[in-house]
Design an enzyme around this catalytic site. Structure first.
Site, mmCIF file in Angstrom:
data_model
loop_
_atom_site.group_PDB
_atom_site.id
_atom_site.type_symbol
_atom_site.label_atom_id
_atom_site.label_comp_id
_atom_site.label_asym_id
_atom_site.label_seq_id
_atom_site.Cartn_x
_atom_site.Cartn_y
_atom_site.Cartn_z
ATOM 1 N N GLU A 173 37.896 41.239 43.378
ATOM 2 C CA GLU A 173 38.551 40.177 44.139
ATOM 3 C C GLU A 173 37.984 38.814 43.737
ATOM 4 O OE1 GLU A 173 38.197 38.339 48.578
ATOM 5 O OE2 GLU A 173 37.816 40.476 48.325
ATOM 6 N N ASP A 219 40.360 36.056 41.987
ATOM 7 C CA ASP A 219 40.578 34.766 42.650
ATOM 8 C C ASP A 219 40.445 33.617 41.646
ATOM 9 O OD1 ASP A 219 40.631 32.911 45.069
ATOM 10 O OD2 ASP A 219 38.662 32.457 44.239
ATOM 11 N N ASP A 272 43.530 39.972 49.598
ATOM 12 C CA ASP A 272 42.335 40.266 48.793
ATOM 13 C C ASP A 272 42.631 41.322 47.730
ATOM 14 O OD1 ASP A 272 40.963 38.482 50.362
ATOM 15 O OD2 ASP A 272 39.922 39.995 51.553
ATOM 16 N N GLU A 307 44.336 39.915 44.649
ATOM 17 C CA GLU A 307 43.348 39.262 43.781
ATOM 18 C C GLU A 307 42.543 40.302 43.010
ATOM 19 O OE1 GLU A 307 42.479 35.098 46.171
ATOM 20 O OE2 GLU A 307 41.206 36.828 46.588
#
Length: 232
Positions: free
Chosen positions: A40, A44, A113, A116
């Site tokens: 994650e 991101d 999440d 990502e």
């Protein structure tokens, strides 16, 4: 690949060469042990770069502040969760028993999440060119609909700006109660300003939603809007 992963691959438009990466990307921390948090983190950063690069090319005359606001709109949790729902990603999440019972497969933050994490896993599996192509495909309609005109601001922002424009105190919000099970909670909040004698009370499925409703009602009572989000 087993059938669930085949279905997911079809929905996201990418088949992983290393199945362990997509399995890890789908594993929430509630499952215990190794989970998707590191993926994650990676995803991101990659997502922010891909969207920033596209906006930079797409809007050649836009200033940094405008580009930053457009990027924030594209990578925020609400947008990511919407993409996750388009993939029906909740059907594939690997959750601990507690999260399963509380409806974690529908929770916005978990869905966002996981998107990502999938981006991070895809990068490790295939590299930046493939990730860029897939992410921009997922975002195509959203990116194409962007303009440099400021979007309509949410009620809380409009109420704050109304108060500032009148050189008055900012609104104060307070949670009065939270009712219902974890996955079906109802928040009751109040909103107060000095100019209006009574607190405006509103309910919503989240604290933010309830606050937005209260702000909207108060704007209408103040005569600042027509009740449909339009200025009077």
């Amino acid at each position: 690949m087993n059938n669930p992963l085949v279905k997911l691959s079809q929905r996201i438009g990418y088949a992983f060469r290393d199945e362990s990466l997509i399995t890890l990307a789908l594993t929430h921390r509630s499952k215990g042990g190794v989970n998707n948090e590191r993926l994650e983190f990676l995803g991101d950063s990659i997502l922010n770069f891909i969207i920033a690069e596209d906006l930079f090319r797409r809007f050649g005359s836009a200033k940094e502040g405008k580009l930053s606001r457009l990027r924030a709109r594209m990578v925020k949790g609400v947008t990511l969760a919407a993409i996750a729902r388009e993939f029906e990603l909740g059907d594939f999440l690997l959750l601990g028993s507690g999260e399963l019972k509380s409806g974690g497969h529908r929770r916005e933050s978990i869905l966002a999440d996981t998107v990502e994490a999938i981006i991070g896993a895809m990068y490790l599996d295939a590299g930046m060119d493939v990730v860029r192509e897939r992410v921009l495909s997922w975002y195509a309609s959203r990116l194409d609909s962007l303009t440099l005109e400021d979007p309509i601001k949410d009620p809380k922002t409009r109420l704050q700006e109304y108060q500032q424009g009148n050189h008055s105190s900012l609104p104060k919000y307070k949670v009065l109660s939270v009712e219902g099970p974890t996955n079906e909670q109802v928040f009751t909040v109040e909103c107060r300003i000095p100019e209006y004698p009574e607190a405006i009370v509103a309910r919503g499925s989240s604290r933010r939603a309830a606050e937005q409703t209260a702000a909207s009602e108060l704007l209408t009572l103040l005569g600042a809007e027509d009740g449909n989000g339009g200025k009077v």
